[in-house]
Design an enzyme around this catalytic site. Structure first.
Site, mmCIF file in Angstrom:
data_model
loop_
_atom_site.group_PDB
_atom_site.id
_atom_site.type_symbol
_atom_site.label_atom_id
_atom_site.label_comp_id
_atom_site.label_asym_id
_atom_site.label_seq_id
_atom_site.Cartn_x
_atom_site.Cartn_y
_atom_site.Cartn_z
ATOM 1 N N GLU A 126 0.872 -1.183 0.000
ATOM 2 C CA GLU A 126 0.000 0.000 0.000
ATOM 3 C C GLU A 126 0.901 1.222 0.000
ATOM 4 O OE1 GLU A 126 -3.963 1.840 2.163
ATOM 5 O OE2 GLU A 126 -2.621 0.559 3.332
ATOM 6 N N ALA A 137 -2.517 8.322 5.847
ATOM 7 C CA ALA A 137 -1.393 8.165 6.779
ATOM 8 C C ALA A 137 -0.147 7.656 6.048
ATOM 9 C CB ALA A 137 -1.784 7.231 7.910
ATOM 10 N N HIS A 138 0.202 8.323 4.958
ATOM 11 C CA HIS A 138 1.414 7.993 4.209
ATOM 12 C C HIS A 138 2.279 9.245 4.103
ATOM 13 C CE1 HIS A 138 0.166 3.967 2.576
ATOM 14 N NE2 HIS A 138 -1.007 4.442 2.952
ATOM 15 N N HIS A 213 -10.045 -0.128 0.623
ATOM 16 C CA HIS A 213 -10.963 0.504 1.592
ATOM 17 C C HIS A 213 -11.891 1.536 0.930
ATOM 18 C CE1 HIS A 213 -7.663 3.402 1.738
ATOM 19 N NE2 HIS A 213 -6.962 2.700 2.610
ATOM 20 N N ASN A 216 -12.900 5.446 1.630
ATOM 21 C CA ASN A 216 -11.830 6.141 2.348
ATOM 22 C C ASN A 216 -10.673 6.454 1.404
ATOM 23 O OD1 ASN A 216 -12.796 3.816 4.704
ATOM 24 N ND2 ASN A 216 -12.969 5.998 5.136
ATOM 25 N N ASP A 245 -15.588 -0.733 11.322
ATOM 26 C CA ASP A 245 -15.166 -0.532 12.720
ATOM 27 C C ASP A 245 -15.970 0.555 13.427
ATOM 28 O OD1 ASP A 245 -14.187 1.659 11.343
ATOM 29 O OD2 ASP A 245 -12.169 1.560 12.200
ATOM 30 N N GLY A 246 -16.958 1.141 12.736
ATOM 31 C CA GLY A 246 -17.731 2.213 13.348
ATOM 32 C C GLY A 246 -17.075 3.569 13.248
ATOM 33 N N ASP A 271 -7.501 -3.299 7.957
ATOM 34 C CA ASP A 271 -6.551 -2.188 7.811
ATOM 35 C C ASP A 271 -5.887 -1.913 9.169
ATOM 36 O OD1 ASP A 271 -5.061 -0.214 6.568
ATOM 37 O OD2 ASP A 271 -6.657 1.287 6.565
ATOM 38 N N ALA A 306 -5.377 6.758 10.840
ATOM 39 C CA ALA A 306 -4.151 6.025 10.493
ATOM 40 C C ALA A 306 -4.391 4.527 10.672
ATOM 41 C CB ALA A 306 -2.992 6.499 11.366
#
Length: 383
Positions: A126, A137-138, A213, A216, A245-246, A271, A306
């Site tokens: 990724e 978050a990269h 994902h 996102n 995950d909410g 993830d 992240a």
């Protein structure tokens, strides 16, 4: 238990098979495999009131148990793998994050060894071939266009263990990289992208088959600019990853994906990063510092989400109890579909004779009470 002469019969549970759920069913285990019939020398485990489902398959996972697949030692990586196994994930792909190409190649060689040992099922790159405006978050200064020669360098460094690359296919070299991956049987996934609807369709036509994902790190849908989401949802050739995950998704968006794409085109993923199954605190995702608070991981600088602290048992329970999805649909999305995508469905992903005895025992509330991998209990059911 692996290699033992006797059979173990798990009986009395609701068993989810590819053909549907069998109430009062049974699963026969011989050695590492599921058997079609039991020997005379058997022992029985009564699982009345429980569910037996296939072991979960996570095709997008960066770590857990305090360990990072991107930077950890082999021992630390195995600790992360064990953490996820305890939560029902009996097969997982180790995902990297954006880094220096030379370092990523070294990491690929290490992860390839663990793949050859059967501890993980391969590698997902990724980054770094993603769009800076959707970087999440990269680390931005390490991002680069998807040059097919550089994609090939990482593929070669993985010694056959590369299973997936996430690419911003609208960038220069994106479509050629997709074609290269498709030619070599490696999944080209569209993600961290600023692609338009038409550009996304071009990438799918070139061979991209997964949405990293979904929703996102990509543009949202607008009435005159449907963007990548509409193209990915509507095309039967594409499987869409979802992080349930909410935090990453509103329930309505999860429902939209299951309804529009169908359960056969959804892959539930974690993830996950280091904090999964471990707890709040300060961590690193690649070179970036992450703070985990109340189970939500965000970059210290900028506050972007992240990764997650999700484990797939939580995703399973949430999907069934809160989102009211049929158990069979969730099993398809959390086991069968990802197993098919990464090329291991002949061995795992469903409860069929001849396959590995990878399974999860859930109680009536869908909490994990037992996990078996290759015929050995990782979590042993009480009684």
């Amino acid at each position: 238990m692996a290699g033992s002469a006797h059979s173990t019969v798990l009986s009395g549970a609701k068993v989810v098979l590819p053909t549907g759920t069998v109430t009062g069913g049974r699963v026969i285990v011989e050695g590492e495999r599921i058997a079609g019939s039991a020997r005379e020398d058997t022992r029985t485990v009564d699982l009345a009131g429980h569910w037996i489902v296939p072991g979960f398959v996570d095709m997008h996972n960066h770590g857990g148990g305090g360990a990072s697949f991107t930077s950890g030692t082999p021992e630390e990586i195995l600790q992360g793998v064990r953490t996820h196994r305890e939560h029902g994930t009996t097969t997982l792909i180790a995902s990297t994050v954006t880094g220096d190409l030379t370092e990523l190649a070294r990491r690929a060689a290490l992860l390839a060894e663990l793949t050859q040992q059967g501890e993980i099922a391969g590698i997902h790159f990724e980054g770094p071939f993603i769009n800076p405006c959707r970087k999440g978050a990269h680390k931005e200064d390490l991002l680069r266009d998807p040059d097919p020669a550089e994609v090939r360098k990482l593929m070669d460094a993985a010694h056959g263990a590369a299973r997936m690359f996430t690419l911003a296919t609208e960038l220069p070299g994106g479509l050629d990289s997709v074609r290269l991956l498709a030619e070599h049987g490696v999944i080209a996934a569209i993600g961290h992208t600023d692609s338009t609807y038409d550009q996304t369709r071009q990438a799918i036509d070139a061979g991209a088959t997964v949405a990293t994902h979904l929703y996102n790190a990509m543009p949202g849908m607008e009435h005159r600019a449907p963007g990548p989401i509409a193209a990915l949802l509507e095309d039967e050739r594409v499987t869409v990853e979802l992080i349930n995950d909410g935090t990453h998704l509103h329930p309505a968006m999860l429902e939209l994906a299951f309804h529009h794409a169908g359960a056969h085109r959804v892959a539930l993923i974690t993830d996950a990063m280091d904090a999964a199954g471990f707890g709040d605190g300060t961590y690193h995702l690649g070179p970036l510092e992450v703070e985990v608070k109340d189970g939500v991981a965000r970059l210290v600088e900028g506050g972007s989400i992240a990764g997650s602290t999700l484990t797939l048992d939580t995703a399973f329970k949430r999907s069934v109890t809160l989102d009211r999805l049929p158990v069979e649909s969730v099993v398809q999305a959390i086991s069968a579909n990802p197993a098919k995508l990464i090329g291991v469905y002949d061995q795992v992903g469903s409860l069929e004779p001849g396959k590995y005895a990878d399974l999860v025992v859930l109680d009536a509330d869908f909490d994990v009470k037992g996990v078996m991998r290759r015929g050995e209990w990782i979590v042993t059911p009480a009684g």
